[in-house]
Structure formats: structure tokens, C-alpha cells
Design a protein around this motif. Structure first.
Motif, PDB file in Angstrom:
ATOM      1  N   GLY A  14       0.385  -1.216  -0.032  1.00  0.00           N
ATOM      2  CA  GLY A  14       0.017  -0.128  -0.617  1.00  0.00           C
ATOM      3  C   GLY A  14       0.861   1.065  -0.139  1.00  0.00           C
ATOM      4  N   ALA A  15       0.304   2.551   0.341  1.00  0.00           N
ATOM      5  CA  ALA A  15       1.183   3.237   0.255  1.00  0.00           C
ATOM      6  C   ALA A  15       2.632   3.519   1.082  1.00  0.00           C
ATOM      7  N   GLY A  16       1.964   2.805   2.389  1.00  0.00           N
ATOM      8  CA  GLY A  16       3.757   2.650   3.142  1.00  0.00           C
ATOM      9  C   GLY A  16       4.889   2.316   2.788  1.00  0.00           C
ATOM     10  N   LEU A  17       4.691   0.492   2.230  1.00  0.00           N
ATOM     11  CA  LEU A  17       5.221   0.933   0.989  1.00  0.00           C
ATOM     12  C   LEU A  17       5.934   1.764  -0.092  1.00  0.00           C
ATOM     13  N   ARG A  18       4.909   2.334  -0.623  1.00  0.00           N
ATOM     14  CA  ARG A  18       5.326   3.789  -1.972  1.00  0.00           C
ATOM     15  C   ARG A  18       6.453   4.252  -1.048  1.00  0.00           C
ATOM     16  N   GLU A  19       6.080   4.674   0.415  1.00  0.00           N
ATOM     17  CA  GLU A  19       6.845   5.579   1.004  1.00  0.00           C
ATOM     18  C   GLU A  19       8.096   5.529   1.005  1.00  0.00           C
ATOM     19  N   VAL A  20       8.269   3.891   1.201  1.00  0.00           N
ATOM     20  CA  VAL A  20       9.905   3.538   1.682  1.00  0.00           C
ATOM     21  C   VAL A  20      10.105   3.322   0.483  1.00  0.00           C
ATOM     22  N   VAL A  21       9.803   2.666  -1.065  1.00  0.00           N
ATOM     23  CA  VAL A  21      10.395   2.956  -1.765  1.00  0.00           C
ATOM     24  C   VAL A  21      10.879   4.157  -2.495  1.00  0.00           C
ATOM     25  N   GLY A  22      10.203   5.239  -2.277  1.00  0.00           N
ATOM     26  CA  GLY A  22      10.386   6.169  -2.591  1.00  0.00           C
ATOM     27  C   GLY A  22      11.508   7.115  -1.933  1.00  0.00           C
ATOM     28  N   LYS A  23      12.110   6.906  -0.733  1.00  0.00           N
ATOM     29  CA  LYS A  23      12.864   7.545   0.440  1.00  0.00           C
ATOM     30  C   LYS A  23      14.424   6.577   0.280  1.00  0.00           C
ATOM     31  N   VAL A  24      14.003   5.170   0.198  1.00  0.00           N
ATOM     32  CA  VAL A  24      15.252   4.642   0.221  1.00  0.00           C
ATOM     33  C   VAL A  24      15.759   3.947  -1.040  1.00  0.00           C
ATOM     34  N   LEU A  25      14.828   3.650  -2.232  1.00  0.00           N
ATOM     35  CA  LEU A  25      15.733   3.379  -3.538  1.00  0.00           C
ATOM     36  C   LEU A  25      15.800   4.828  -4.635  1.00  0.00           C
ATOM     37  N   LYS A  26      16.680   4.181  -5.659  1.00  0.00           N
ATOM     38  CA  LYS A  26      17.293   5.785  -6.388  1.00  0.00           C
ATOM     39  C   LYS A  26      17.170   5.238  -7.417  1.00  0.00           C
ATOM     40  N   GLU A  27      15.948   5.816  -8.837  1.00  0.00           N
ATOM     41  CA  GLU A  27      15.860   5.481  -9.824  1.00  0.00           C
ATOM     42  C   GLU A  27      15.467   4.185 -10.130  1.00  0.00           C
ATOM     43  N   PRO A  28      14.639   3.913  -9.130  1.00  0.00           N
ATOM     44  CA  PRO A  28      14.364   1.964  -9.281  1.00  0.00           C
ATOM     45  C   PRO A  28      13.596   1.625 -10.729  1.00  0.00           C
ATOM     46  N   GLU A  29      14.181   0.774 -11.563  1.00  0.00           N
ATOM     47  CA  GLU A  29      13.799  -0.265 -12.171  1.00  0.00           C
ATOM     48  C   GLU A  29      12.698  -1.327 -11.581  1.00  0.00           C
ATOM     49  N   HIS A  30      11.542  -0.809 -11.719  1.00  0.00           N
ATOM     50  CA  HIS A  30      10.329  -1.877 -11.252  1.00  0.00           C
ATOM     51  C   HIS A  30       9.658  -2.895 -12.253  1.00  0.00           C
TER      52      HIS A  30
END
Length: 450
Positions: free
Chosen positions: A189-205
Motif C-alpha cells: 500500500g501507501a506505506g510501501l510506496r513511501e519506503v520505495v521513494g525514500k530508500v531506492l534511487k531511480e529503481p527499475e520496477h
């Protein structure tokens, strides 16, 4: 073939020794990008081979260009939600690193804190759960400034368990130039999207499997029940009549897990129980006995819904319906792994139906309805269901075919007032006597004979 990947020769030797031949879809998608040093956000079903998808690129990076001597610092960290999954991942890392000098260590709760602190200075790869790692960080034992690769496995589950802040803090302690690989079985959910935004740099999805494609080899059934006692009888029947090598029964509470465990032991089933109140020694014993085949049945809460990789686990029974679609996916992910066939059965009382229906909608699937004639209950689903099983909706509006307008039913004419209700009412033109101050009506006196 794994030889298609630009892996270190020592890793290819380990892959060959382990009889890994054809990469799985998630390995084909993730390994090349990870070898390029890119951050990845990967959604892949449980049992799809995702552990190798991050372990092999991680080890390849740590081996470097022909390096042959160990460095006494933590260079990679893998975060996982449960002890069981952490232990399983440690074994996988050790298998793939068997021909290298790289050393891995495990940090989870339930173990000696001082022994763990000493071990932290002697490993290249740190594998652990966020809660215990934060304790070491607070004690000044955890130095992560040389971490080159950070892996968040089962990230959605870690956030569900309340580890979001711990995960973000541990990521902040790592080298800012690190590579981060995040894997989960669901989109979260939104919590995971927040972590992705803060922890990963320009990630490939990468999304290897959509949620409604998960566990294609697993048949999913529901059986209606009248109450928990009826569910216990159904469990007994299923364990006695279904063909399975190993089975796991999920409950939502520890109390229910212990109660069901006691019922099954009384019927002389070989069974273990696993939940959060069990200490580490008992939890390890339960899983080891199940893997070895000493017991065939495990009763567990969701503490075992992740990280339990047991060959031959082909029957999952949801005594209680899980509270979300993601939890359902993780539970039934224990069976039907790596293309094998499995059976998942959910027992549904009247208070489970709405939750079950919402999970069907989430998965965009319809579970197979099943009855057991020997112990068929009274409850068969909501009364407003048609024979097809679909809910009966509101009546359709009647439309005039000529005008295209809604036909409005005429209201019945108002009934004339009953004479019985008007007998004692004064006539409309009858005079009303008022007191001299004009405030209160006076009672009319009935004239009497003089």
C-alpha cells in the motif's frame, strides 16, 4: 542456463553443484539488471526463486574483480520480517557462497546479544530482522557505513508488522552509494510506496506476476461452516480424507491455534503448533520436524505465513479467513510452489463471508464452492444469493418504451377520515370561549335545568 549471466566463476560453480539449470522468470528479469548495479523494486510470488535473484548479484558484487581476501566489515545486509525466513535465507546464502571466502551471519531475536555483537565484526553479509538490528544499532554495535548492497525481502510484510521506521533508519545508516534491491509478493500500500521513494534511487520496477496470477498450480476452495466447533470437525475430516504429504492450518489467534492443536493431538495426529508466544527453540524444532517428515501437520498463526519453505507442503487450510488479500496470498503461497500443485481450503462461517468475498474481488478470482456431505452444515452463504451464488441486487427500474422515462407508480388515494375519529371534535364554526386575560380557553359549561 545460468551461464548466460555474467557471474563470477565461483558462483557458477556453486550453481552447477546445486543442480540449478534453468533460471526462473524472476531470475531472468532481475539478475541482469541487478548485475548492472541498478536499484530494483520487484513483485514476484512466493516460491518463484526470488532469493537467488538477489543473492547471486549481491555475492557477485562482493567478490569484485578477482578479490581473494576477506574484509572485516559488513558489506551487505538483508532485512527480513521473521526469524524463520532469516534462517532460511542464511542457508541459501551459504549454499551459493560455498566456494568463496564470503561469510554470512544471522541477527534475530531470541539469541544471546553479546555473542551477536561479537559476530558483527566478523561477517561480510548480515542477515536479520529489523527489531533486533535496531537494538544493536542503539547499542553502538552496528556499523553499516561500508554496506554496498541492501536487500529488503518480503518488504510488504515487514511494513505490515510495523517495521517501517526501523527499515528506514537502518537504510539511513548504510552507505549512501549502496545498491538497494526490494522484493515483495504483493504490491503493498501507501506505506510501501513511501519506503520505495525514500530508500531506492531511480529503481527499475519489475512485476513478474500479477496478484490474480499467483499460485496458478493451487486449487482454491471454500467450505461453509456453522461455527468453530463445526470447523474443527471439518478439519478432522479433511486431514483424514485428503491426500497430502504435509499440511499447514492457519488461525488468526494464538488461543485458537493452541485449542486446535490440542484437539488434533487428542485424535492422535502428529502435529506441531507455531505462533508468536513460542520461543525460538520450539519454533525451530517445529519447522525442522515438519521438513524432516517427523510430523505431517503444522497449526500456525501468520508468523509462519512467510519464510516457510517446506518441500511437499501441498495442503493449506484456513481455519480462520485471513484479514486481507495480501495475507491470503502469503498463506496459500506455502503450497503450489515452483510450479507444483497444491490445495488451499478456507472454512467460512457467516461472519467470514464478506471478508472472503472481498478477497475474491482483490484477486479477481472466484473460489470453488465445496460441500462435504458427511458433515454438511446449515449455513450455505447469505440468504440473498441466487442459485448461481451471485448476490441479488435491487430491482430494475421500469422504463416506458415509448418515452424512455421512468414509470412512477401512482400513490393510492388518501382514505376518507373515519367517522369514529370525528365524533368528539368540535365543529369548525363553534365559538371558543376565552378567559378575560385572553390566554387560556375556558371550558364550556353544559346548561342545567334551573
Amino acid at each position: 542456463m545460468f551461464s548466460q549471466f555474467a557471474l563470477h566463476e565461483r558462483l557458477l560453480k556453486a550453481v552447477a553443484a546445486l543442480n540449478f539449470i534453468e533460471p526462473t522468470p524472476v531470475q531472468l528479469a532481475a539478475i541482469p539488471l541487478a548485475l548492472q548495479g541498478k536499484d530494483l523494486r520487484v513483485i514476484a510470488q512466493t516460491g518463484s526463486g526470488k532469493t537467488a535473484a538477489f543473492v547471486l548479484p549481491m555475492l557477485n558484487r562482493l567478490l569484485g574483480d578477482g578479490a581473494s581476501s576477506p574484509r572485516m566489515s559488513v558489506r551487505a545486509m538483508i532485512l527480513l520480517p521473521t526469524r524463520e525466513l532469516a534462517q532460511q535465507t542464511l542457508k541459501e546464502v551459504e549454499r551459493f557462497a560455498q566456494f568463496t571466502f564470503l561469510k554470512a551471519g544471522l541477527i534475530t531475536g531470541g539469541e544471546d546479544f553479546k555473542v551477536q555483537a561479537a559476530m558483527l565484526r566478523r561477517v561480510d553479509i548480515l542477515i536479520g530482522t529489523p527489531g533486533r538490528l535496531i537494538e544493536h544499532a542503539n547499542a553502538g554495535n552496528l556499523l553499516l557505513d561500508e554496506v554496498e548492497v541492501l536487500v529488503l525481502d518480503e518488504a510488504d510484510r515487514m511494513l505490515d508488522m510495523g517495521f517501517s521506521d526501523d527499515v528506514q533508519r537502518l537504510a539511513e545508516l548504510c552507505n549512501a552509494e549502496r545498491q538497494t534491491l526490494l522484493f515483495s509478493a504483493t504490491s503493498g500500500g501507501a506505506g510501501l510506496r513511501e519506503v520505495v521513494g525514500k530508500v531506492l534511487k531511480e529503481p527499475e520496477h519489475l512485476q513478474v506476476n500479477k496478484v490474480n496470477q499467483l499460485n496458478e498450480g493451487t486449487r482454491q476452495q471454500i467450505i461453509t461452516a456453522d461455527h468453530n466447533h463445526h470447523k474443527e470437525r471439518l478439519v478432522d475430516w479433511l486431514l483424514a480424507n485428503e491426500t497430502y504429504e504435509k499440511a499447514i492450518i492457519f488461525t488468526n489467534t494464538r488461543v485458537q491455534a493452541d485449542r486446535l492443536y490440542g484437539k488434533l493431538v487428542a485424535k492422535e495426529y502428529k502435529v506441531f503448533v507455531l505462533h508468536g508466544e513460542k520461543d525460538q527453540k520450539d519454533r525451530k524444532l517445529a519447522i525442522d520436524r515438519l521438513k524432516q517428515g517427523a510430523v505431517k501437520i503444522l497449526v500456525a498463526t501468520d508468523v509462519a505465513a512467510r519464510g516457510l519453505d517446506v518441500d511437499g507442503l501441498d495442503l493449506v487450510i484456513n481455519f480462520d479467513m485471513p484479514r486481507s488479500g495480501d495475507e491470503y496470498v502469503h498463506r496459500i503461497g506455502r503450497t503450489g510452489r515452483a510450479g507444483a500443485e497444491g490445495l488451499a481450503i478456507s472454512l467460512i462461517c457467516h461472519n467470514d463471508w464478506a471478508l472472503m468475498s472481498s478477497i475474491e474481488r482483490y484477486l479477481k478470482q472466484r473460489f470453488e464452492r465445496r460441500n462435504i456431505k458427511d458433515i454438511k452444515g446449515i449455513y450455505q452463504g447469505p440468504k440473498n444469493l441466487k442459485a448461481s451464488g451471485k448476490a441479488v441486487g435491487p430491482k430494475k427500474k421500469k422504463i416506458d418504451p415509448k418515452t424512455g422515462k421512468k414509470i412512477v407508480a401512482k400513490k393510492p388515494a388518501a382514505k376518507a377520515p373515519s367517522k369514529r375519529n370525528t365524533i368528539n371534535k368540535p365543529k369548525a364554526d363553534a365559538p371558543v370561549l376565552v378567559s378575560q386575560d385572553g390566554l387560556a380557553p375556558l371550558k364550556r359549561r353544559t346548561p342545567t335545568a334551573e
